[in-house]
Write a protein that holds these residues in place. Sequence first.
Motif, mmCIF file in Angstrom:
data_model
loop_
_atom_site.group_PDB
_atom_site.id
_atom_site.type_symbol
_atom_site.label_atom_id
_atom_site.label_comp_id
_atom_site.label_asym_id
_atom_site.label_seq_id
_atom_site.Cartn_x
_atom_site.Cartn_y
_atom_site.Cartn_z
ATOM 1 N N GLY A 189 1.553 -0.573 -0.037
ATOM 2 C CA GLY A 189 -0.049 0.237 -0.329
ATOM 3 C C GLY A 189 0.066 1.451 0.043
ATOM 4 O O GLY A 189 0.477 2.458 -0.120
ATOM 5 N N VAL A 190 2.048 0.889 0.032
ATOM 6 C CA VAL A 190 3.152 2.485 0.185
ATOM 7 C C VAL A 190 3.198 2.932 -1.267
ATOM 8 O O VAL A 190 3.991 1.780 -1.604
ATOM 9 C CB VAL A 190 4.303 1.978 0.920
ATOM 10 C CG1 VAL A 190 4.880 3.144 0.832
ATOM 11 C CG2 VAL A 190 3.202 1.599 2.547
ATOM 12 N N TYR A 191 3.930 3.862 -1.672
ATOM 13 C CA TYR A 191 4.308 4.498 -3.245
ATOM 14 C C TYR A 191 5.581 3.798 -2.721
ATOM 15 O O TYR A 191 6.379 4.393 -1.803
ATOM 16 C CB TYR A 191 3.915 5.763 -3.403
ATOM 17 C CG TYR A 191 4.471 6.507 -4.278
ATOM 18 C CD1 TYR A 191 4.045 6.073 -5.253
ATOM 19 C CD2 TYR A 191 5.760 7.030 -4.233
ATOM 20 C CE1 TYR A 191 4.437 6.907 -6.676
ATOM 21 C CE2 TYR A 191 5.965 8.518 -4.992
ATOM 22 C CZ TYR A 191 5.456 7.700 -6.289
ATOM 23 O OH TYR A 191 6.491 8.373 -7.603
ATOM 24 N N GLN A 192 5.734 3.706 -4.054
ATOM 25 C CA GLN A 192 7.244 3.241 -4.503
ATOM 26 C C GLN A 192 7.509 4.626 -5.623
ATOM 27 O O GLN A 192 7.761 4.448 -5.892
ATOM 28 C CB GLN A 192 7.446 1.602 -4.565
ATOM 29 C CG GLN A 192 7.229 0.859 -3.891
ATOM 30 C CD GLN A 192 8.026 0.689 -2.931
ATOM 31 O OE1 GLN A 192 8.969 -0.097 -3.122
ATOM 32 N NE2 GLN A 192 6.713 -0.010 -1.803
ATOM 33 N N ALA A 193 8.938 5.399 -4.604
ATOM 34 C CA ALA A 193 9.894 6.365 -5.333
ATOM 35 C C ALA A 193 10.333 5.510 -6.365
ATOM 36 O O ALA A 193 11.083 4.844 -5.831
ATOM 37 C CB ALA A 193 10.358 7.023 -3.928
ATOM 38 N N PRO A 194 10.350 6.769 -7.023
ATOM 39 C CA PRO A 194 11.454 5.807 -8.911
ATOM 40 C C PRO A 194 12.995 5.695 -8.047
ATOM 41 O O PRO A 194 13.757 6.355 -7.053
ATOM 42 C CB PRO A 194 11.322 7.195 -9.393
ATOM 43 C CG PRO A 194 9.578 7.768 -8.991
ATOM 44 C CD PRO A 194 10.411 7.749 -7.879
ATOM 45 N N THR A 195 13.303 4.466 -8.522
ATOM 46 C CA THR A 195 15.141 4.212 -8.130
ATOM 47 C C THR A 195 15.542 4.714 -10.313
ATOM 48 O O THR A 195 14.876 4.267 -10.665
ATOM 49 C CB THR A 195 15.057 2.543 -7.615
ATOM 50 O OG1 THR A 195 14.607 2.001 -8.720
ATOM 51 C CG2 THR A 195 14.209 2.564 -6.010
ATOM 52 N N TRP A 374 -0.992 8.880 -9.395
ATOM 53 C CA TRP A 374 -1.146 7.937 -10.535
ATOM 54 C C TRP A 374 -1.304 6.625 -9.976
ATOM 55 O O TRP A 374 -1.635 5.497 -11.289
ATOM 56 C CB TRP A 374 -0.372 7.856 -11.840
ATOM 57 C CG TRP A 374 -0.508 7.413 -13.173
ATOM 58 C CD1 TRP A 374 -1.480 7.298 -13.901
ATOM 59 C CD2 TRP A 374 -0.146 6.590 -13.730
ATOM 60 N NE1 TRP A 374 -1.208 6.640 -14.961
ATOM 61 C CE2 TRP A 374 -0.438 5.772 -15.549
ATOM 62 C CE3 TRP A 374 1.844 5.982 -13.363
ATOM 63 C CZ2 TRP A 374 0.058 4.844 -16.108
ATOM 64 C CZ3 TRP A 374 2.129 5.013 -14.697
ATOM 65 C CH2 TRP A 374 1.375 4.807 -15.187
ATOM 66 N N ASN A 375 -0.305 5.636 -8.837
ATOM 67 C CA ASN A 375 -0.025 5.111 -8.330
ATOM 68 C C ASN A 375 -1.098 4.454 -7.230
ATOM 69 O O ASN A 375 -0.474 3.299 -6.337
ATOM 70 C CB ASN A 375 1.571 5.146 -8.165
ATOM 71 C CG ASN A 375 2.289 4.826 -9.554
ATOM 72 O OD1 ASN A 375 2.666 3.770 -9.679
ATOM 73 N ND2 ASN A 375 3.071 5.809 -10.002
ATOM 74 N N ARG A 376 -1.216 5.562 -6.880
ATOM 75 C CA ARG A 376 -2.320 5.232 -5.346
ATOM 76 C C ARG A 376 -3.390 3.886 -5.822
ATOM 77 O O ARG A 376 -3.935 3.653 -6.409
ATOM 78 C CB ARG A 376 -2.706 6.769 -5.191
ATOM 79 C CG ARG A 376 -3.800 6.184 -3.788
ATOM 80 C CD ARG A 376 -3.966 7.481 -3.393
ATOM 81 N NE ARG A 376 -2.996 9.137 -3.521
ATOM 82 C CZ ARG A 376 -3.261 10.111 -3.212
ATOM 83 N NH1 ARG A 376 -4.203 10.803 -3.501
ATOM 84 N NH2 ARG A 376 -2.186 10.941 -3.499
ATOM 85 N N ARG A 377 -3.285 3.167 -4.419
ATOM 86 C CA ARG A 377 -4.453 2.248 -4.565
ATOM 87 C C ARG A 377 -5.395 2.832 -2.758
ATOM 88 O O ARG A 377 -4.898 2.742 -1.744
ATOM 89 C CB ARG A 377 -4.043 0.633 -3.755
ATOM 90 C CG ARG A 377 -4.538 -0.433 -4.161
ATOM 91 C CD ARG A 377 -3.668 -1.484 -3.781
ATOM 92 N NE ARG A 377 -3.285 -1.355 -5.581
ATOM 93 C CZ ARG A 377 -3.495 -2.517 -6.502
ATOM 94 N NH1 ARG A 377 -5.212 -3.105 -5.984
ATOM 95 N NH2 ARG A 377 -3.791 -2.441 -7.622
ATOM 96 N N ILE A 378 -6.126 2.924 -3.102
ATOM 97 C CA ILE A 378 -7.292 2.610 -2.235
ATOM 98 C C ILE A 378 -7.665 1.048 -1.498
ATOM 99 O O ILE A 378 -8.169 0.143 -2.976
ATOM 100 C CB ILE A 378 -8.449 3.511 -2.735
ATOM 101 C CG1 ILE A 378 -7.545 4.851 -2.442
ATOM 102 C CG2 ILE A 378 -9.181 4.034 -1.416
ATOM 103 C CD1 ILE A 378 -8.864 5.569 -3.506
ATOM 104 N N SER A 379 -8.520 0.949 -0.435
ATOM 105 C CA SER A 379 -8.419 -0.256 0.042
ATOM 106 C C SER A 379 -10.003 -0.167 -0.009
ATOM 107 O O SER A 379 -10.656 1.072 0.355
ATOM 108 C CB SER A 379 -8.833 -0.742 1.581
ATOM 109 O OG SER A 379 -8.974 0.608 2.503
#
Length: 503
Positions: A189-195, A374-379
């Motif tokens: 559920g946590v946003y993964q920043a670009p690497t 754009w990458n967000r997920r909601i329960s």
Amino acid sequence: MSFTLAIVGRPNVGKSTLFNRLVGKRLALVDDTPGVTRDLREGDARLGDLKFIVIDSAGLELAEDDSLQGRMRRLTERAVEEADICLFLVDARVGVTPADEIFADILRRKNAHVILAANKAEGRAGEAGALEAWSLGLGEPLQISAEHGEGLDDLYSALQPLAEEFAEKRAADLPEVDVEIEEDSEDEGVYQAPTREKPLQLAVIGRPNAGKSTLINKILGEDRLLTGPEAGITRDAISVTADFSGTPMRIWDTAGMRKKGKVNDKLEKLSVADGLRAVRFAEVVVVLLDVNIPFETQDLRIADFAETEGRAVVVAANKWDLEEDKPEKLKELREAFERLLPQLRGAPLVTVSAKTGKGLDRLHAAILKAHEVWNRRISTAKLNNWLGAMTEAHPPPAPGGRRIKLRYITQAKTRPPAFVIKATHTDKIPESYERYLINGLRNDFDMPGTPIRIYLRDQGKTNPYKDKKKSIPSRLKKHVDAKKQAAHKAAAAAKRSTRKSDG
């Protein structure tokens, strides 16, 4: 075993064709018109077991002034200086020209490792030109055909010893360091920043002469892309790797997109198609406007295309340094944006100056925000509580007296966020109610600007428990079995008494 190979030569000798052959894809535009390639295009190439970076360059011109040809030549010369190996192509069917002799002399002075190749050498027509290439003084010319893939084994033999030399040199230069490996604690559920392994994919699109290449050069901090006052300089969709304010990104510079009715040239059609393909690969799209003529019809079409493709959109107004009444102009821009692009309501609108670099911090923040949304997920629990509140505040219509029930909602995917709603009579739900739900999701879950998709699935009146057998708890099973046995005994006794009375 990685190194950099720059393909150089006069215009129309087959550099882009060989580039496409080495990368295994049709990345570079190819046409019979000389001078199609103008920028430096990089690609990951493979030849046998060799893996390396190949650079497609503009055709070497004799011009040395500040004209377009002169700027193209300086860009190519810089690629020659930075590359590990230069592959100098000549046209075997034309033979050695005076320009080839001049460029051969330049290569001898600028790069220590030069491989000479005579392209288009298939058949007898190219034999004479290949023999003539000996006069350039760059060693034995390789006879190849980029279009038909002939002679690549000879190219492999020429590259292999140089590749091993560069590999040994780089291994000797690497410092010895201790690397600590940490366990990956990834939360879904946590946003993964670009690497650096997965950089943010960014495409910059807009009309010709909006300043796209200038903006990317300012982000890179160097004149990597060809720029100038002429409209339509960029033809290929060029991708460059950048560290934009600490965020790893792969940025695509695209050709300017004019109205479809004005595009008659085949080459321009290929350029526009290449730019549209870059949008499909991108995650975030920056629609760059000219602040002097913002929100032209073509700007609106470009922004709408990015939204239709499901990409996160950031609108940037360039040449802000030339604007005198900035507060009034910004007010006009925001009003026009909300009125003309309602499908992107809430998308970031930032003002920048590609020439001075002012506003790049705001642009960086807007890009990261758009990517995160754009990458967000909601329960699912939050979504269903929200759906209940939305239907209670504004119930769906009842066409023909049939009541529509929205029973369940869940998020099916991200990038962009997409939601599935189980409901009754989905074919009767009007588009206005779908927009009501999309705007509610955008406002209540802080998802401004990003495309949101809703898919309605008809649940009907089916009972999910209809075909399921009722299970009896184990503690009651003995009691139920005893009652059944007693009922059977009572029925048998009643039958016997009836028979006796009849007898």
